[in-house]
Scaffold this active site. Structure first.
Site, PDB file in Angstrom:
ATOM      1  N   HIS A   1       3.682  17.710  82.850  1.00 44.29           N
ATOM      2  CA  HIS A   1       2.639  18.610  83.371  1.00 44.29           C
ATOM      3  C   HIS A   1       3.175  20.032  83.602  1.00 44.29           C
ATOM      4  CE1 HIS A   1      -0.385  20.464  85.845  1.00 44.29           C
ATOM      5  NE2 HIS A   1       0.399  20.419  86.901  1.00 44.29           N
TER       6      HIS A   1
ATOM      7  N   HIS B   1       6.252  24.914  89.648  1.00 42.22           N
ATOM      8  CA  HIS B   1       5.107  25.144  90.534  1.00 42.22           C
ATOM      9  C   HIS B   1       4.760  23.980  91.463  1.00 42.22           C
ATOM     10  CE1 HIS B   1       2.561  23.092  87.485  1.00 42.22           C
ATOM     11  NE2 HIS B   1       1.762  22.861  88.493  1.00 42.22           N
TER      12      HIS B   1
ATOM     13  N   GLU C   1       5.877  21.358  96.650  1.00 41.81           N
ATOM     14  CA  GLU C   1       4.819  20.538  97.225  1.00 41.81           C
ATOM     15  C   GLU C   1       5.130  19.045  97.137  1.00 41.81           C
ATOM     16  OE1 GLU C   1       1.052  20.549  95.368  1.00 41.81           O
ATOM     17  OE2 GLU C   1       0.166  19.486  97.046  1.00 41.81           O
ATOM     18  N   ASP C   2       5.670  18.620  96.013  1.00 36.77           N
ATOM     19  CA  ASP C   2       5.768  17.187  95.745  1.00 36.77           C
ATOM     20  C   ASP C   2       7.142  16.572  95.944  1.00 36.77           C
ATOM     21  OD1 ASP C   2       3.171  17.393  95.000  1.00 36.77           O
ATOM     22  OD2 ASP C   2       3.526  17.285  92.847  1.00 36.77           O
TER      23      ASP C   2
ATOM     24  N   ASP D   1      -2.362  26.054  85.448  1.00 35.90           N
ATOM     25  CA  ASP D   1      -2.243  24.728  86.064  1.00 35.90           C
ATOM     26  C   ASP D   1      -3.589  24.014  85.976  1.00 35.90           C
ATOM     27  OD1 ASP D   1      -1.207  22.619  87.630  1.00 35.90           O
ATOM     28  OD2 ASP D   1      -1.891  23.579  89.486  1.00 35.90           O
TER      29      ASP D   1
ATOM     30  N   ASP E   1     -28.001  33.004  68.114  1.00 35.51           N
ATOM     31  CA  ASP E   1     -26.660  33.586  68.084  1.00 35.51           C
ATOM     32  C   ASP E   1     -25.594  32.552  68.449  1.00 35.51           C
ATOM     33  OD1 ASP E   1     -27.571  33.372  70.631  1.00 35.51           O
ATOM     34  OD2 ASP E   1     -26.717  35.264  71.324  1.00 35.51           O
TER      35      ASP E   1
HETATM   36 MN    MN Z   1       0.224  21.325  88.958  1.00 37.50          MN
END
Ligand code: MN
Length: 736
Positions: free
Chosen positions: A63, A88, A92-93, A155, A275
């Site tokens: 990811h 990123h 957090e994880d 993300d 269109d």
């Molecule tokens: Mn993520």
């Protein structure tokens, strides 16, 4: 899935392949140093996520790697952003901290990851509308580095691309949020391709049937479309070639989402959307001749096809604020059909596809870094400036409403909103009264600050507490919010009471030695003599010693000389006031409940789709008409969801006979001791009744009570009201 040796090996191989691809597809040219940083970020990310797998079963690291690829290639950001994208989700994880990243990669990467972590933390345990609202606020606070938002968009794009393993309700929730926040943001940043993909993917999950239908129809009409473009090309080809122009002509299909929007907006069928594609002429040019050539092509096209003068858009002379440049015209094409023709140079085309990152690659004499900085500065200005009309999501709100508000974070990353000018002390009381009361000091962004320091949006505030800390009079100078000030005042009052009760004992002793009786009359005389307001003031002053022996002797002397008149001034305090949320108390209809906590709220059925009980429905909060209930497949639903996702509230039909009814009961009577107690006792004695809210006031000896209860049936309610009437002192019991 069984993780066999072979599987792990194959996965590792794929990982290496994807990593190499990341370096290869980077839009910016990477230096040796850049590659070193990206390598390090990759290795840390692999290590940090090594135990994690996504819902689909694949190793989690794929990811962040995919997000980094989007950032590197589709958006074309720098190595710093690529590294931050890889990292990123690390803070957090996993067990890695921001401090670790700061040390390993420096302040910029750490700050970007910090911003991304804060955004993620916001998401937990919030309902859709609140979440969307918080997102919007958060976006306004984090604009000091737009790379945070851009990486967040990447993300989100990857999450949308890989959402199949998720629960349908989650898919819908995330899609709605994507339409509400991320697609307009991507648009604002000139990331048109990403915006389109986000919209299409959102439609795929909010209206799968519609999505599939349009997608198939586009596929079916592809051949026809290609032929149309070929025929169109034939008409102008010779003239273009005669001018020795170097060009390509392509068809640009309209996105599924925008076809859907058109079908709804104009009430037409798929076939009637004319269109569905535009024709794009992309030409090679040096900078000097770019504009001239665009108009030359315009001239050739309009020689063969009649232009619609109202549909000429010259974004070459004045580019869009997103940096978009092109010449758009609409002409009467073959088969009597209006068709849009977009004329752009290769440079303009690249900018249109990639946004500003491409824009600055073309800037002569500028190195890439400065170009990116400039882009970021311009984005920041756009976000700072609420007048920028293209920021669709901001339009829906009155921005200046929030100018007076700031948004700060707790150490856990939760968002707190405070009025502008708020201090750490306000924040402390905002977190919890107990925290406020025990405040010893505060850290803002890791640094110790005075409690009086004004907070800024985006600050992370940490309150240090101590068991021994207590509000002082000075705190009233530091606190600006009503909540904090009220709590401080009442605490100071409590303290005053304690001192006063000591003072009372001291006073009794002192009066005794003066042979003056300690009674109400004397107290009143003393209050008047010292020009005070209450006996509490008197006792308090004795307690802290501002009324001393000498002054009491003076009083005694004067008292024996003359009789004094005094005014009896008895101030009564209300027995108890507990506020309740009165908005909850509606019971007009009882067959629909709203939100995750299945609240009963006022609603009306919308006229456009007339839902009947049993239809899948949702609520839409209107400004003037309360909640309108629409069918989930209402033609307006997709539009409402996309534009006003924050106003959507889930709705559920309920069997009203098994549900409790919320009822408000009004009581009046003569105030007497223990009345409140008796009333609450009586209610809780009833097995089938729950108290939801109570509000008692007394005024001049008259007792007024409002009680909100949940009852199972009317019988239970009548029984309860009868019993309440029997309580001594109660005069009237009515249902509101
Ligand atoms: Mn993520």
């Amino acid at each position: 899935m069984e993780l066999t040796q072979e599987y792990i090996e194959a996965e590792n191989k794929e990982l290496t392949r994807q990593y190499k691809k990341l370096l290869r597809i980077s839009y910016q040219t990477l230096t040796k140093e850049d590659k070193k940083m990206i390598r390090k970020a990759f290795e840390i990310a692999v290590d940090a996520h090594k135990e994690q797998r996504r819902k689909s079963g694949e190793a989690y690291i794929f990811h962040p790697l995919a997000v980094a690829q989007i950032v590197a290639s589709e958006i074309g950001l720098d190595a710093t952003s690529i590294a931050a994208a890889l990292l990123h989700d690390v803070v957090e994880d996993t067990s890695y901290t921001l401090a670790d990243l700061d040390q390993l990669f420096g302040e910029t990467v750490a700050r970007i990851v910090d911003g991304l972590t804060k955004i993620s933390n916001l998401k937990k345990d919030r309902d859709v509308s609140l979440q969307a609202e918080n997102f919007r606020k958060m976006l306004l606070t984090l604009n000091d580095d737009p790379r945070v938002i851009i990486i967040k968009i990447a993300d989100r794009l990857h999450n949308m691309q890989t959402m199949d393993a998720m629960r349908p309700d989650k898919q819908r929730k995330i899609s709605s949020e994507t339409l509400y926040i991320y697609a307009p943001l991507a648009h604002r940043m000139g990331l048109y391709n990403i915006k389109t993909e986000l919209e299409d993917l959102s439609l795929k999950y909010t209206e799968p049937e519609v999505y599939k239908d349009i997608k198939n129809k586009i596929k079916d009409s592809k051949e026809q479309q290609d032929k149309y473009i070929r025929d169109f090309k034939k008409v102008i080809q010779d003239s273009l070639d005669a001018e020795s122009l170097n060009y390509t002509i392509q068809g640009r299909p309209k996105s599924i989402y925008s076809i859907r929007r058109k079908i709804l907006a104009q009430g037409v069928t798929f076939d009637e959307v004319y269109d569905k594609f535009a024709i794009r002429i992309i030409y090679k040019s040096d900078t000097a001749n770019e504009k001239f050539l665009a108009w030359k092509i315009y001239s050739i096209v309009t020689d063969h096809f009649r232009p619609n003068p109202t549909r000429l858009r010259d974004w070459i002379s004045s580019p869009k604020s997103t940096g978009y440049e092109a010449l758009h015209i609409t002409v009467m094409g073959l088969k009597g059909r209006w068709v849009e023709v977009q004329i752009r140079s290769e440079r303009m085309h690249e900018i249109a596809e990639k946004g500003y990152a491409a824009h600055f690659k073309y800037k002569q004499g500028d190195d890439g870094d400065r170009g990116l900085d400039e882009w970021i500065n311009r984005l920041q200005e756009a976000l700072d400036n609420p007048d920028t009309s293209a920021v669709d999501f901001v339009e829906n709100f009155k921005l200046n409403l929030y100018n007076k508000e700031i948004f700060v974070f707790t150490p856990q990353g939760d968002l707190k909103s405070l009025p502008k000018g708020a201090t750490p002390l306000d924040f402390a009381f905002g977190v919890h009264t107990e925290v406020g009361m025990r405040t010893r000091g505060a850290r803002v962004n890791g640094k110790l600050v005075p409690l009086s320091q004004e907070l800024k949006s985006g600050d992370q505030v940490e309150i240090m507490t101590s068991e021994h800390a207590r509000p002082t009079n000075n705190w009233l100078d530091y606190a600006t919010t009503a909540r904090a000030r009220a709590k401080i005042k009442s605490s100071l009052k409590e303290e005053k009471k304690t001192i006063a009760s000591d003072g009372k004992i001291t006073l009794t002793r002192k009066l005794k030695s003066q042979k003056i009786p300690f009674n109400e009359k004397t107290i009143n005389e003393l209050v008047s003599f010292f020009k005070l307001k209450t006996s509490l003031d008197l006792f308090y002053r004795v307690g802290i010693g501002t009324i001393d022996n000498k002054m009491i002797k003076e009083f005694a002397a004067q008292r024996s000389n003359a009789f004094m008149s005094f005014i009896k001034n008895k101030i009564r305090k209300p027995t108890s006031t507990e506020n309740i949320d009165r908005d909850e108390i509606t019971n007009k209809y009882d067959d629909l409940v709203f939100g995750s906590d299945e609240q009963k709220l006022d609603f009306t059925m919308s006229k456009c789709c007339n839902p009947i009980p049993g239809d899948p429905v949702f609520g839409f909060t209107t400004i003037n008409d309360g909640i309108k209930v629409h069918k989930s497949n209402c033609p307006n639903a997709i539009d409402l969801r996309s534009k006003y996702a924050y106003r959507i509230i889930s709705a559920k039909w309920i069997d009203s006979s098994t549900q409790g009814h919320t009822v408000e009961i009004k009581l009046t009577g003569i105030d007497n001791l223990g009345l409140v107690n008796q009333v609450t006792q009586e209610i809780s004695n009833h097995m089938h009744v729950n108290i939801k809210g109570i509000n008692f006031t007394t005024n001049g000896g008259v007792f007024n009570g409002n009680i909100t209860v949940v009852v199972q049936s009317k019988t239970h309610l009548n029984k309860l009201m009868d019993n309440l009437k029997k309580i001594n002192g109660i005069d009237k019991v009515t249902r509101v």
